[in-house]
Design a protein around this motif. Structure first.
Motif, PDB file in Angstrom:
ATOM      1  N   HIS A 124       4.787  -2.719   2.140  1.00 50.73           N
ATOM      2  CA  HIS A 124       4.147  -1.453   2.499  1.00 50.73           C
ATOM      3  C   HIS A 124       5.042  -0.242   2.242  1.00 50.73           C
ATOM      4  CE1 HIS A 124       1.361  -4.246   4.510  1.00 50.73           C
ATOM      5  NE2 HIS A 124       0.472  -3.267   4.451  1.00 50.73           N
ATOM      6  N   ARG A 125       6.316  -0.440   1.955  1.00 53.04           N
ATOM      7  CA  ARG A 125       7.200   0.723   1.707  1.00 53.04           C
ATOM      8  C   ARG A 125       6.886   1.403   0.372  1.00 53.04           C
ATOM      9  NH1 ARG A 125      13.313   0.534   3.685  1.00 53.04           N
ATOM     10  NH2 ARG A 125      12.264   1.181   5.594  1.00 53.04           N
ATOM     11  N   PRO A 126       6.911   0.690  -0.770  1.00 50.92           N
ATOM     12  CA  PRO A 126       6.511   1.375  -2.013  1.00 50.92           C
ATOM     13  C   PRO A 126       5.053   1.844  -1.989  1.00 50.92           C
ATOM     14  CG  PRO A 126       6.924  -0.968  -2.419  1.00 50.92           C
ATOM     15  CD  PRO A 126       7.403  -0.668  -1.030  1.00 50.92           C
ATOM     16  N   TYR A 127       4.220   1.192  -1.171  1.00 49.21           N
ATOM     17  CA  TYR A 127       2.828   1.652  -1.032  1.00 49.21           C
ATOM     18  C   TYR A 127       2.825   3.086  -0.480  1.00 49.21           C
ATOM     19  CZ  TYR A 127      -2.227   0.755  -0.392  1.00 49.21           C
ATOM     20  OH  TYR A 127      -3.604   0.755  -0.470  1.00 49.21           O
ATOM     21  N   ALA A 173       8.460 -10.249  -6.471  1.00 51.85           N
ATOM     22  CA  ALA A 173       7.803  -9.022  -6.945  1.00 51.85           C
ATOM     23  C   ALA A 173       6.778  -8.516  -5.928  1.00 51.85           C
ATOM     24  CB  ALA A 173       7.117  -9.286  -8.282  1.00 51.85           C
ATOM     25  N   LEU A 174       6.889  -7.238  -5.605  1.00 50.43           N
ATOM     26  CA  LEU A 174       5.930  -6.614  -4.686  1.00 50.43           C
ATOM     27  C   LEU A 174       4.777  -6.063  -5.521  1.00 50.43           C
ATOM     28  CD1 LEU A 174       8.522  -4.858  -2.336  1.00 50.43           C
ATOM     29  CD2 LEU A 174       7.349  -7.046  -1.971  1.00 50.43           C
ATOM     30  N   GLU A 175       3.930  -6.947  -5.979  1.00 48.75           N
ATOM     31  CA  GLU A 175       2.812  -6.568  -6.828  1.00 48.75           C
ATOM     32  C   GLU A 175       1.818  -5.726  -6.043  1.00 48.75           C
ATOM     33  OE1 GLU A 175       0.963  -9.776  -9.029  1.00 48.75           O
ATOM     34  OE2 GLU A 175       2.795 -10.934  -8.823  1.00 48.75           O
ATOM     35  N   PRO A 176       1.185  -4.752  -6.662  1.00 48.37           N
ATOM     36  CA  PRO A 176       1.237  -4.349  -8.066  1.00 48.37           C
ATOM     37  C   PRO A 176       2.111  -3.115  -8.283  1.00 48.37           C
ATOM     38  CG  PRO A 176      -0.652  -3.313  -7.054  1.00 48.37           C
ATOM     39  CD  PRO A 176       0.138  -3.973  -5.937  1.00 48.37           C
ATOM     40  N   PHE A 177       3.162  -2.935  -7.518  1.00 47.19           N
ATOM     41  CA  PHE A 177       3.923  -1.688  -7.562  1.00 47.19           C
ATOM     42  C   PHE A 177       5.032  -1.767  -8.608  1.00 47.19           C
ATOM     43  CE2 PHE A 177       2.633  -2.124  -2.961  1.00 47.19           C
ATOM     44  CZ  PHE A 177       1.512  -1.323  -3.098  1.00 47.19           C
ATOM     45  N   HIS A 178       5.032  -0.795  -9.526  1.00 40.28           N
ATOM     46  CA  HIS A 178       5.995  -0.807 -10.625  1.00 40.28           C
ATOM     47  C   HIS A 178       7.048   0.274 -10.457  1.00 40.28           C
ATOM     48  CE1 HIS A 178       2.521  -2.875 -12.662  1.00 40.28           C
ATOM     49  NE2 HIS A 178       3.524  -3.700 -12.902  1.00 40.28           N
ATOM     50  N   LEU A 179       8.274  -0.093 -10.819  1.00 34.00           N
ATOM     51  CA  LEU A 179       9.392   0.847 -10.791  1.00 34.00           C
ATOM     52  C   LEU A 179       9.405   1.747 -12.011  1.00 34.00           C
ATOM     53  CD1 LEU A 179      12.375  -1.393  -9.661  1.00 34.00           C
ATOM     54  CD2 LEU A 179      12.025   0.938  -8.846  1.00 34.00           C
ATOM     55  N   ASN A 180       8.885   1.231 -13.115  1.00 36.15           N
ATOM     56  CA  ASN A 180       8.951   2.012 -14.357  1.00 36.15           C
ATOM     57  C   ASN A 180       7.679   1.786 -15.172  1.00 36.15           C
ATOM     58  OD1 ASN A 180       9.148  -0.439 -15.700  1.00 36.15           O
ATOM     59  ND2 ASN A 180      11.368  -0.326 -15.931  1.00 36.15           N
ATOM     60  N   ALA A 181       7.677   2.358 -16.380  1.00 38.02           N
ATOM     61  CA  ALA A 181       6.482   2.272 -17.224  1.00 38.02           C
ATOM     62  C   ALA A 181       6.414   0.959 -18.003  1.00 38.02           C
ATOM     63  CB  ALA A 181       6.449   3.458 -18.195  1.00 38.02           C
ATOM     64  N   GLY A 196       6.465  -2.162 -16.810  1.00 40.90           N
ATOM     65  CA  GLY A 196       5.947  -3.328 -16.101  1.00 40.90           C
ATOM     66  C   GLY A 196       6.920  -3.954 -15.116  1.00 40.90           C
ATOM     67  N   LEU A 197       8.073  -3.317 -14.864  1.00 39.08           N
ATOM     68  CA  LEU A 197       9.030  -3.882 -13.901  1.00 39.08           C
ATOM     69  C   LEU A 197       8.513  -3.660 -12.475  1.00 39.08           C
ATOM     70  CD1 LEU A 197      11.898  -5.136 -13.433  1.00 39.08           C
ATOM     71  CD2 LEU A 197      12.726  -2.779 -13.207  1.00 39.08           C
ATOM     72  N   TYR A 198       8.378  -4.742 -11.734  1.00 39.75           N
ATOM     73  CA  TYR A 198       7.883  -4.627 -10.367  1.00 39.75           C
ATOM     74  C   TYR A 198       9.002  -4.277  -9.392  1.00 39.75           C
ATOM     75  CZ  TYR A 198       3.538  -6.946 -11.731  1.00 39.75           C
ATOM     76  OH  TYR A 198       2.342  -7.260 -12.312  1.00 39.75           O
ATOM     77  N   TYR A 199       8.623  -3.608  -8.339  1.00 39.87           N
ATOM     78  CA  TYR A 199       9.528  -3.451  -7.190  1.00 39.87           C
ATOM     79  C   TYR A 199       9.774  -4.812  -6.555  1.00 39.87           C
ATOM     80  CZ  TYR A 199       9.466   1.640  -6.443  1.00 39.87           C
ATOM     81  OH  TYR A 199       9.654   2.988  -6.533  1.00 39.87           O
ATOM     82  N   ASN A 200      10.977  -4.995  -5.994  1.00 39.34           N
ATOM     83  CA  ASN A 200      11.180  -6.114  -5.079  1.00 39.34           C
ATOM     84  C   ASN A 200      11.782  -5.584  -3.783  1.00 39.34           C
ATOM     85  OD1 ASN A 200      14.068  -6.066  -5.235  1.00 39.34           O
ATOM     86  ND2 ASN A 200      13.981  -7.217  -7.164  1.00 39.34           N
ATOM     87  N   ASP A 254      14.681  -6.016  -2.345  1.00 42.37           N
ATOM     88  CA  ASP A 254      16.033  -5.453  -2.449  1.00 42.37           C
ATOM     89  C   ASP A 254      15.998  -4.009  -2.959  1.00 42.37           C
ATOM     90  OD1 ASP A 254      17.377  -7.641  -1.487  1.00 42.37           O
ATOM     91  OD2 ASP A 254      17.945  -8.435  -3.461  1.00 42.37           O
ATOM     92  N   ASP A 255      15.065  -3.725  -3.859  1.00 44.41           N
ATOM     93  CA  ASP A 255      14.996  -2.370  -4.421  1.00 44.41           C
ATOM     94  C   ASP A 255      14.768  -1.307  -3.354  1.00 44.41           C
ATOM     95  OD1 ASP A 255      15.216  -3.148  -7.154  1.00 44.41           O
ATOM     96  OD2 ASP A 255      13.080  -3.624  -7.233  1.00 44.41           O
ATOM     97  N   ILE A 256      14.036  -1.654  -2.304  1.00 44.89           N
ATOM     98  CA  ILE A 256      13.644  -0.616  -1.332  1.00 44.89           C
ATOM     99  C   ILE A 256      14.418  -0.719  -0.029  1.00 44.89           C
ATOM    100  CG2 ILE A 256      11.392  -0.121  -2.326  1.00 44.89           C
ATOM    101  CD1 ILE A 256      11.841  -2.364   0.725  1.00 44.89           C
ATOM    102  N   ARG A 257      15.464  -1.586  -0.033  1.00 45.11           N
ATOM    103  CA  ARG A 257      16.207  -1.752   1.215  1.00 45.11           C
ATOM    104  C   ARG A 257      16.807  -0.424   1.674  1.00 45.11           C
ATOM    105  NH1 ARG A 257      20.723  -6.458   2.483  1.00 45.11           N
ATOM    106  NH2 ARG A 257      21.103  -5.789   4.644  1.00 45.11           N
ATOM    107  N   GLU A 258      17.356   0.360   0.731  1.00 41.99           N
ATOM    108  CA  GLU A 258      17.872   1.691   1.073  1.00 41.99           C
ATOM    109  C   GLU A 258      16.794   2.724   0.820  1.00 41.99           C
ATOM    110  OE1 GLU A 258      21.592   2.670  -0.805  1.00 41.99           O
ATOM    111  OE2 GLU A 258      22.243   0.588  -0.544  1.00 41.99           O
TER     112      GLU A 258
END
Ligand code: TYR
Length: 416
Positions: A101-104, A366-374, A376-380, A382-386
């Motif tokens: 829910h964080r990248p959401y 992978a926290l689908e369907p949220f992408h870090l870039n254009a 197709g790299l998904y957020y995970n 660890d990416d949003i820990r900080e």
């Protein structure tokens, strides 16, 4: 492999201050009720109104972004079809609950900012005033609904059917986009089905605590009915659905944040570890959040009580912003706690889109369907820990303020 570019979710673009300062997500009442914020509040309300009016077929519409959570069960920003039938992409009863829910929330906050900059300011603000309004848009962060504070109440911004906004050359009233989400045709035409006998397909607006019975032909159900008084009664009565009295919401949150109350991130994060077990003496963050959903939606199928449709009610975003805040506060109190046991199946045994039945998740999942870039790299997770890396923090989590400096010295370590 994606045929088209994916949508990069970044949050609101920002430049940290010299001590790492980032804008703050504020308590929605403190923010909204302070007349000094009137210009920023107006930007937000009109941006949300425009967001909700974007044609439903567009990926970046409110309808489709809210639709990531559950219904209408269509792929979002990816080509894949559903992996397992279920409630959509949202991860519930899973230790991915706080992290998914964080990248959401970043996505929602970013869309509001983009609409402020691209539409509201060009349309409503004369050129001379634009620099001031652009600065307000850059400083805007999604406010949170602190349902644990006393007295527990609905946010003032969500209470009335209409709301006033002002710009340099106009002051006017709009239908309040926080009161309910309204569609131009019945949601059944947009892929929203009935759920457990509740006729969500027949409505053109979200409801809170609708009365019995939910008659698909009743105009108050079709056009949305908001029983604010019943929501507040539910919140203050705090009839937890777990067969145990956990006290007030404030008491439950107090325990959530108490030192050494949870031995692991996994226990804090989700209902998964207590599912099917005798009632535990604690509620996880997801467990508290579930009850808030049910009290807000009520017993008769208000949208917030039903995971497949809850995110269409605009209050969902203020609610989940507070969930993210409690997650961040817990992280600050427990800086070393994170996913513990990758050998355990810590997701819903029944599965959902991003975690099929039997999935063992880890922080790289992978926290689908949220992408870090254009690309197709998904957020995970660890990416949003900080969280501060995405340009926001919360009032309690501002280590750059002098009162948090040890020995009067700013300590960079406290910031990360
Ligand atoms: N159905 C959940 C429960 O009863 C509560 C809930 C409702 C959770 C809506 C999420 C949601 O989006 O536990």
């Amino acid at each position: 492999i994606h045929g088209v570019q994916t949508f990069p979710i970044t949050g609101v673009p920002f430049t940290p201050g010299p001590r790492g300062q980032v804008p703050i997500r504020q308590d929605v009442d403190s923010w909204y009720l302070n007349p000094q914020n009137g210009k920023q509040v107006s930007l937000f309300l009109v941006a949300l109104q425009k967001f909700q009016q974007i044609p439903y077929a567009q990926k970046l519409s409110y309808f489709q972004i809210a639709g990531i959570h559950g219904l209408p069960l269509i792929p979002w920003d990816e080509n894949t079809q559903s992996k397992s039938p279920g409630y959509g992409y949202c991860t519930h009863n899973s230790i991915l609950f706080p992290t998914w829910h964080r990248p959401y929330m970043f996505l929602f906050e970013q869309r509001i900012y983009e609409i402020m900059i691209q539409e509201v300011i060009p349309q409503s603000v004369p050129p001379n005033d634009r620099p001031e309004y652009i600065a307000l848009a850059k400083d805007f962060r999604l406010p949170f609904w602190d349902w644990a504070k006393k007295p527990t109440d609905l946010p003032a911004i969500a209470k009335d059917p209409t709301i006033s906004v002002f710009f340099p050359q106009a002051k006017y009233t709009i239908p309040n986009p926080f009161y309910k989400f309204t569609t131009t045709e019945v949601m059944g035409n947009l892929g929203i089905t009935d759920v457990d006998g509740v006729p969500y397909s027949k409505v053109k607006a979200t409801s809170k605590c609708p009365p019995v019975p939910k008659n698909p032909l009743q105009s108050d159900w079709i056009n949305g009915t908001q029983d604010n008084a019943q929501v507040v009664t539910n919140l203050r009565t705090h009839a937890w659905y777990q067969p145990k009295d956990y006290g007030t919401i404030g008491e439950a949150v107090y325990r959530l944040l108490s030192e050494n109350y949870f031995s692991t991130y996994d226990a804090f994060a989700s209902t998964r570890l207590t599912q099917g077990q005798p009632p535990a003496d604690y509620l996880s963050i997801e467990g508290i959040h579930n009850n808030i959903h049910n009290w807000t939606g009520g017993d008769n199928g208000g949208h917030m009580s039903s995971p497949p449709v809850s995110s269409f009610d605009p209050i969902f975003w203020l609610h989940h912003c507070n969930v993210d805040r409690q997650f961040a506060i817990w992280q600050a109190l427990n800086p070393n706690a994170w996913f513990t046991d990758p050998s355990q199946q810590l997701t819903d045994p029944a599965g959902n889109w991003s975690t099929p039945a039997g999935t063992k998740v880890n922080p790289k999942w992978a926290l689908e369907p949220f992408h870090l870039n254009a690309n197709g790299l998904y957020y995970n997770s660890d990416d949003i820990r900080e969280w501060q890396k995405y340009g926001y923090s919360y009032p309690e989590l501002q280590p750059w303020l002098p009162q948090y400096w040890p020995n009067g010295q700013f300590n960079q370590l406290l910031y990360t």
